[in-house]
Design a protein around this motif. Structure first.
Motif, mmCIF file in Angstrom:
data_model
loop_
_atom_site.group_PDB
_atom_site.id
_atom_site.type_symbol
_atom_site.label_atom_id
_atom_site.label_comp_id
_atom_site.label_asym_id
_atom_site.label_seq_id
_atom_site.Cartn_x
_atom_site.Cartn_y
_atom_site.Cartn_z
ATOM 1 N N SER A 79 -20.528 -38.821 -91.111
ATOM 2 C CA SER A 79 -20.313 -40.688 -91.827
ATOM 3 C C SER A 79 -19.962 -39.505 -93.123
ATOM 4 O O SER A 79 -19.093 -40.784 -93.050
ATOM 5 C CB SER A 79 -21.743 -40.993 -91.204
ATOM 6 N N ARG A 80 -19.836 -38.394 -93.062
ATOM 7 C CA ARG A 80 -19.605 -38.201 -94.808
ATOM 8 C C ARG A 80 -19.001 -36.735 -94.868
ATOM 9 O O ARG A 80 -19.920 -36.179 -94.098
ATOM 10 C CB ARG A 80 -20.450 -38.569 -95.495
ATOM 11 N N ILE A 81 -18.000 -36.315 -95.272
ATOM 12 C CA ILE A 81 -17.244 -35.271 -95.300
ATOM 13 C C ILE A 81 -16.839 -35.229 -96.416
ATOM 14 O O ILE A 81 -15.762 -35.756 -97.065
ATOM 15 C CB ILE A 81 -16.622 -34.797 -94.490
ATOM 16 N N THR A 82 -17.439 -34.908 -97.295
ATOM 17 C CA THR A 82 -16.878 -33.629 -98.730
ATOM 18 C C THR A 82 -16.544 -32.942 -98.751
ATOM 19 O O THR A 82 -17.253 -31.841 -98.345
ATOM 20 C CB THR A 82 -18.338 -34.544 -99.977
ATOM 21 N N ALA A 83 -15.178 -32.907 -99.145
ATOM 22 C CA ALA A 83 -14.552 -30.920 -98.750
ATOM 23 C C ALA A 83 -13.555 -30.595 -99.967
ATOM 24 O O ALA A 83 -13.532 -31.381 -101.091
ATOM 25 C CB ALA A 83 -13.532 -31.296 -97.887
ATOM 26 N N PHE A 84 -14.042 -29.608 -100.235
ATOM 27 C CA PHE A 84 -13.123 -28.455 -101.365
ATOM 28 C C PHE A 84 -11.771 -27.731 -101.022
ATOM 29 O O PHE A 84 -11.885 -27.200 -99.603
ATOM 30 C CB PHE A 84 -13.743 -27.799 -102.400
ATOM 31 N N LYS A 144 -8.253 -39.840 -86.296
ATOM 32 C CA LYS A 144 -8.430 -41.329 -86.285
ATOM 33 C C LYS A 144 -9.872 -42.143 -86.745
ATOM 34 O O LYS A 144 -10.152 -43.112 -87.138
ATOM 35 C CB LYS A 144 -8.311 -41.652 -84.727
ATOM 36 N N LYS A 145 -10.487 -40.930 -86.923
ATOM 37 C CA LYS A 145 -11.691 -41.363 -87.334
ATOM 38 C C LYS A 145 -12.429 -42.176 -89.127
ATOM 39 O O LYS A 145 -12.896 -43.072 -89.014
ATOM 40 C CB LYS A 145 -12.532 -40.124 -87.664
ATOM 41 N N LEU A 146 -10.992 -41.537 -89.834
ATOM 42 C CA LEU A 146 -10.815 -42.378 -90.811
ATOM 43 C C LEU A 146 -10.586 -43.926 -90.743
ATOM 44 O O LEU A 146 -10.771 -44.173 -91.545
ATOM 45 C CB LEU A 146 -9.506 -41.844 -91.526
ATOM 46 N N ASN A 173 -16.001 -48.108 -87.668
ATOM 47 C CA ASN A 173 -16.680 -47.332 -88.454
ATOM 48 C C ASN A 173 -16.158 -46.267 -88.958
ATOM 49 O O ASN A 173 -16.971 -45.357 -88.305
ATOM 50 C CB ASN A 173 -18.318 -47.347 -87.882
ATOM 51 N N PRO A 174 -15.911 -46.269 -90.231
ATOM 52 C CA PRO A 174 -15.248 -44.847 -90.785
ATOM 53 C C PRO A 174 -15.847 -43.835 -90.865
ATOM 54 O O PRO A 174 -16.935 -44.478 -91.788
ATOM 55 C CB PRO A 174 -14.005 -45.668 -91.557
ATOM 56 N N LEU A 175 -14.964 -43.010 -91.080
ATOM 57 C CA LEU A 175 -16.268 -41.747 -91.498
ATOM 58 C C LEU A 175 -15.823 -41.656 -93.045
ATOM 59 O O LEU A 175 -14.591 -42.201 -93.488
ATOM 60 C CB LEU A 175 -15.543 -40.539 -91.123
ATOM 61 N N LYS A 176 -16.854 -41.453 -94.022
ATOM 62 C CA LYS A 176 -16.151 -41.754 -95.162
ATOM 63 C C LYS A 176 -15.925 -40.274 -95.904
ATOM 64 O O LYS A 176 -16.484 -39.313 -95.383
ATOM 65 C CB LYS A 176 -17.153 -42.054 -96.668
ATOM 66 N N LEU A 177 -14.616 -40.095 -96.446
ATOM 67 C CA LEU A 177 -13.767 -38.705 -96.907
ATOM 68 C C LEU A 177 -13.840 -38.717 -98.210
ATOM 69 O O LEU A 177 -13.378 -39.218 -98.716
ATOM 70 C CB LEU A 177 -12.827 -38.383 -96.487
ATOM 71 N N PHE A 230 -25.049 -36.877 -91.389
ATOM 72 C CA PHE A 230 -24.362 -37.292 -90.822
ATOM 73 C C PHE A 230 -26.072 -38.183 -90.619
ATOM 74 O O PHE A 230 -26.393 -38.701 -91.357
ATOM 75 C CB PHE A 230 -25.556 -36.372 -89.578
ATOM 76 N N PRO A 231 -25.037 -39.690 -89.684
ATOM 77 C CA PRO A 231 -26.513 -40.864 -90.271
ATOM 78 C C PRO A 231 -27.918 -40.327 -89.170
ATOM 79 O O PRO A 231 -28.925 -41.147 -90.189
ATOM 80 C CB PRO A 231 -25.381 -41.573 -89.296
ATOM 81 N N GLU A 232 -27.513 -39.342 -88.518
ATOM 82 C CA GLU A 232 -29.868 -38.751 -88.245
ATOM 83 C C GLU A 232 -30.148 -38.255 -88.546
ATOM 84 O O GLU A 232 -29.817 -37.308 -89.330
ATOM 85 C CB GLU A 232 -28.922 -37.722 -86.503
ATOM 86 N N PRO A 233 -31.070 -39.581 -88.784
ATOM 87 C CA PRO A 233 -32.213 -38.687 -90.491
ATOM 88 C C PRO A 233 -32.553 -37.442 -89.644
ATOM 89 O O PRO A 233 -33.238 -36.656 -91.026
ATOM 90 C CB PRO A 233 -33.257 -39.833 -89.972
ATOM 91 N N ASP A 234 -32.870 -37.221 -88.485
ATOM 92 C CA ASP A 234 -34.080 -35.706 -88.487
ATOM 93 C C ASP A 234 -33.005 -34.554 -88.903
ATOM 94 O O ASP A 234 -32.421 -33.913 -88.615
ATOM 95 C CB ASP A 234 -33.839 -35.795 -86.629
ATOM 96 N N LEU A 235 -31.316 -34.701 -88.612
ATOM 97 C CA LEU A 235 -29.509 -33.869 -89.411
ATOM 98 C C LEU A 235 -30.216 -33.954 -90.308
ATOM 99 O O LEU A 235 -29.330 -34.473 -91.275
ATOM 100 C CB LEU A 235 -28.879 -34.216 -88.201
#
Length: 280
Positions: free
Chosen positions: A104-109, A154-156, A160-164, A223-228
């Motif tokens: 659901s979110r990616i933070t990248a360098f 395309k996910k951007l 329900n877009p990915l947050k980058l 990820f949106p899954e609380p267990d992950l």
């Protein structure tokens, strides 16, 4: 990939709660202790019969819980759209694409070039052409790699877009790929993408001096899954690292937060990109 990780984690929790060793679990499904370890880490597929036998061994008798976990096993074995590109990417890369698709979110360098999710087609073509190796590489191979990269983007712009949040070292936007026109179009694309509410771009200037990411580029996938929990991805020349231990994730997260603090604000970073474009 994510479903395999979730299922593996749940199986590990069940095994440990019953004080059953990996060796004993492996024996129950006619497998080795190392096979159980790989299953619990989500690194292999799951046979429905194996999951059924393990659930029985672990004393899981609730019909709904068994059905949910067996359903997860079936879903974990379903190939994603990216598997159509397996023949043109390294063996470890489809795992990353699966994680990226579920995030659901990616933070990248990035240090060497613009992040793949923010590349134009022409820029991606130049980067991939420069990076591929081997005597059997064809134009079709390169085109397929570019097609995969564009498909991932395309996910951007999905419903329900990915947050980058992309942090680009100055070298990543200053290093020319594909010639002047390609770079100008790429800079325009970065400026345009920064206007999307789910995309944040920051540029780390050389003037900032040394930074904390001494080992180079990496990404934090959430990820949106609380267990992950979060997973760290760091690509290397012949493979990749996937780190999910809390202490390791914490160290990388601290470095990422430090990079974000060291960068000019997103607004000032886009001003820098506009100035750099005019200077090109």
């Amino acid at each position: 990939m994510v479903r395999r990780i979730l299922l593996g984690s749940r199986l590990r929790q069940l095994r440990e709660s019953r004080a059953i060793t990996r060796e004993a679990a492996g024996y129950s499904i006619r497998a080795s202790e190392s096979k159980i370890s790989r299953m619990e880490l989500g690194r292999v597929g799951f046979k429905t019969r194996d999951v059924e036998d393990l659930l029985t061994l672990y004393g899981v008798t609730d019909e709904k819980e068994r059905a949910d976990l067996l359903g997860l096993a079936r879903e974990a074995n379903t190939a994603g759209w990216w598997h159509a590109f397996n023949s043109v990417v390294p063996s470890w890369f489809p795992n990353y694409v699966g994680l990226e698709a579920a995030a659901s979110r990616i933070t990248a360098f990035e240090v060497q070039f613009v992040h793949g999710l923010l590349q134009t087609e022409a820029y991606a073509q130049a980067v991939i052409t420069r990076g591929v190796r081997g005597p059997n590489v064809t134009r079709e191979t390169i085109d397929d790699k570019v097609a995969l990269r564009l498909e991932r983007q395309k996910k951007l712009v999905a419903e329900n877009p990915l947050k980058l949040h992309a942090i680009l070292d100055q070298g990543a936007v200053a290093r020319p790929y594909g010639g002047r026109e390609v770079m100008l179009a790429q800079l325009d694309h970065l400026i345009e993408m920064s206007e999307h509410p789910n995309v944040t771009i920051q540029v780390l200037p050389f003037s900032q001096g040394p930074h904390t990411a001494e080992t180079g580029a990496f990404s934090v996938l959430s990820f949106p899954e609380p267990d992950l929990g979060d997973i760290i991805y760091a690509e290397q020349l012949t493979g990749a690292l996937y780190l999910d231990k809390a202490e390791e994730v914490s160290q990388y997260t601290e470095v990422m937060e430090s990079l974000i603090r060291d960068c000019p604000s997103p607004a000032k970073s886009i001003d820098y990109l506009r100035d750099w474009r005019r200077a090109c």
